[in-house]
Write a protein that holds these residues in place. Structure first.
Motif, short mmCIF file in Angstrom:
data_model
loop_
_atom_site.label_atom_id
_atom_site.label_comp_id
_atom_site.label_asym_id
_atom_site.label_seq_id
_atom_site.Cartn_x
_atom_site.Cartn_y
_atom_site.Cartn_z
N THR A 6 0.83 -1.20 0.00
CA THR A 6 0.00 0.00 0.00
C THR A 6 0.87 1.26 0.00
OG1 THR A 6 -0.15 0.20 2.40
CG2 THR A 6 -1.82 -1.19 1.31
N PRO A 7 0.33 2.37 -0.50
CA PRO A 7 1.07 3.64 -0.46
C PRO A 7 1.49 4.04 0.95
CG PRO A 7 -0.83 3.84 -1.89
CD PRO A 7 -0.95 2.51 -1.19
N GLU A 8 0.64 3.76 1.92
CA GLU A 8 0.96 4.10 3.32
C GLU A 8 2.15 3.28 3.82
OE1 GLU A 8 -3.19 5.02 2.32
OE2 GLU A 8 -2.11 3.13 2.25
N ALA A 9 2.22 2.01 3.42
CA ALA A 9 3.35 1.17 3.82
C ALA A 9 4.64 1.67 3.16
CB ALA A 9 3.09 -0.29 3.46
N VAL A 10 4.57 2.04 1.89
CA VAL A 10 5.74 2.57 1.20
C VAL A 10 6.24 3.83 1.91
CG1 VAL A 10 6.60 3.58 -0.95
CG2 VAL A 10 5.12 1.57 -1.03
N GLN A 11 5.31 4.69 2.30
CA GLN A 11 5.68 5.91 3.01
C GLN A 11 6.37 5.58 4.34
OE1 GLN A 11 2.39 8.58 3.71
NE2 GLN A 11 3.71 10.16 4.56
N ARG A 12 5.88 4.57 5.05
CA ARG A 12 6.50 4.14 6.31
C ARG A 12 7.92 3.63 6.05
NH1 ARG A 12 5.73 5.59 10.94
NH2 ARG A 12 3.56 5.65 10.38
N PHE A 13 8.08 2.81 5.00
CA PHE A 13 9.41 2.32 4.65
C PHE A 13 10.36 3.48 4.36
CE2 PHE A 13 7.27 -1.76 3.69
CZ PHE A 13 8.15 -2.63 4.31
N ILE A 27 10.93 -9.89 1.43
CA ILE A 27 9.91 -10.38 2.36
C ILE A 27 10.19 -11.88 2.50
CG2 ILE A 27 7.44 -10.54 2.85
CD1 ILE A 27 8.63 -7.62 2.19
N PHE A 28 10.41 -12.35 3.71
CA PHE A 28 10.75 -13.75 3.90
C PHE A 28 9.94 -14.36 5.04
CE2 PHE A 28 13.58 -11.23 6.50
CZ PHE A 28 13.66 -11.91 7.69
N VAL A 29 9.91 -15.67 5.07
CA VAL A 29 9.19 -16.41 6.11
C VAL A 29 10.20 -16.81 7.17
CG1 VAL A 29 7.79 -18.44 6.61
CG2 VAL A 29 7.55 -17.27 4.40
N SER A 41 5.95 -16.36 10.68
CA SER A 41 5.56 -14.98 10.40
C SER A 41 6.45 -14.46 9.28
CB SER A 41 5.68 -14.11 11.65
OG SER A 41 7.03 -14.05 12.07
N PHE A 42 6.22 -13.22 8.88
CA PHE A 42 7.01 -12.61 7.83
C PHE A 42 8.10 -11.73 8.43
CE2 PHE A 42 2.91 -13.33 5.75
CZ PHE A 42 3.33 -14.01 4.62
N GLY A 43 9.21 -11.66 7.75
CA GLY A 43 10.29 -10.76 8.10
C GLY A 43 10.61 -9.87 6.92
N ILE A 44 11.30 -8.78 7.18
CA ILE A 44 11.68 -7.81 6.15
C ILE A 44 13.16 -7.51 6.30
CG2 ILE A 44 11.35 -5.44 5.34
CD1 ILE A 44 8.58 -5.53 6.69
N MET A 45 13.86 -7.46 5.18
CA MET A 45 15.27 -7.07 5.21
C MET A 45 15.67 -6.47 3.87
SD MET A 45 17.12 -10.83 4.93
CE MET A 45 18.77 -10.26 4.78
N SER A 62 11.95 -1.83 -4.82
CA SER A 62 11.51 -3.16 -5.24
C SER A 62 11.24 -4.03 -4.02
CB SER A 62 12.59 -3.82 -6.10
OG SER A 62 12.77 -3.09 -7.29
N PHE A 63 10.07 -4.62 -3.98
CA PHE A 63 9.67 -5.54 -2.91
C PHE A 63 9.58 -6.92 -3.56
CE2 PHE A 63 8.11 -1.40 -1.79
CZ PHE A 63 8.33 -1.31 -0.42
N PHE A 64 10.16 -7.94 -2.91
CA PHE A 64 10.17 -9.26 -3.54
C PHE A 64 10.14 -10.37 -2.51
CE2 PHE A 64 14.60 -8.51 -2.57
CZ PHE A 64 15.12 -9.77 -2.31
N MET A 65 9.76 -11.56 -2.99
CA MET A 65 9.87 -12.80 -2.22
C MET A 65 10.63 -13.79 -3.07
SD MET A 65 6.27 -13.50 -0.24
CE MET A 65 6.96 -14.78 0.80
N GLU A 66 11.54 -14.49 -2.45
CA GLU A 66 12.31 -15.53 -3.13
C GLU A 66 11.44 -16.78 -3.31
OE1 GLU A 66 15.27 -15.45 -4.46
OE2 GLU A 66 16.11 -13.61 -3.64
N GLN A 67 11.80 -17.59 -4.28
CA GLN A 67 11.04 -18.81 -4.58
C GLN A 67 10.91 -19.73 -3.36
OE1 GLN A 67 13.06 -20.58 -7.92
NE2 GLN A 67 12.47 -18.92 -9.29
#
Length: 99
Positions: A6-13, A27-29, A41-45, A62-67
């Motif tokens: 969401t735009p609000e999440a991008v602004q927080r980042f 974004i990882f598990v 849960s999810f983690g962010i790095m 860029s926001f991504f999740m690995e395979q």
């Protein structure tokens, strides 16, 4: 799998975490122990994609999740949002409307 930020999440980042155009956010598990919502849960790095399964770019970030992390949200959509000044993750059935 669908990934939405969401735009609000991008602004927080950007404002709180200092992310800027050109940065990549993984974004990882992760195992978080036993809780009401389950053991994962999810983690962010900040990280560079190696084998991205899904990648979206918003305002140059860029926001991504690995395979190897998509097993947790197979056949679903994931929305990263901001709620009460916190980043939250919302899982949805991929056939439902994202909020």
């Amino acid at each position: 799998m669908i990934l939405r930020v969401t735009p609000e999440a991008v602004q927080r980042f950007q404002e709180e975490w200092g992310f800027q155009a050109g940065d990549t956010v993984r974004i990882f598990v992760r195992y978080s122990g036993f809780s009401e919502s389950g053991p994962y849960s999810f983690g962010i790095m900040k990280d560079s994609p190696r084998y991205p399964a899904v990648l979206v770019e918003i305002e140059g970030i860029s926001f991504f999740m690995e395979q190897n992390d998509t097993w947790f949200v197979e056949e679903e959509a994931l929305t990263i949002a901001e709620e009460r000044e916190e980043i939250v993750f919302r899982r949805h059935a991929s056939s439902t409307e994202l909020d």
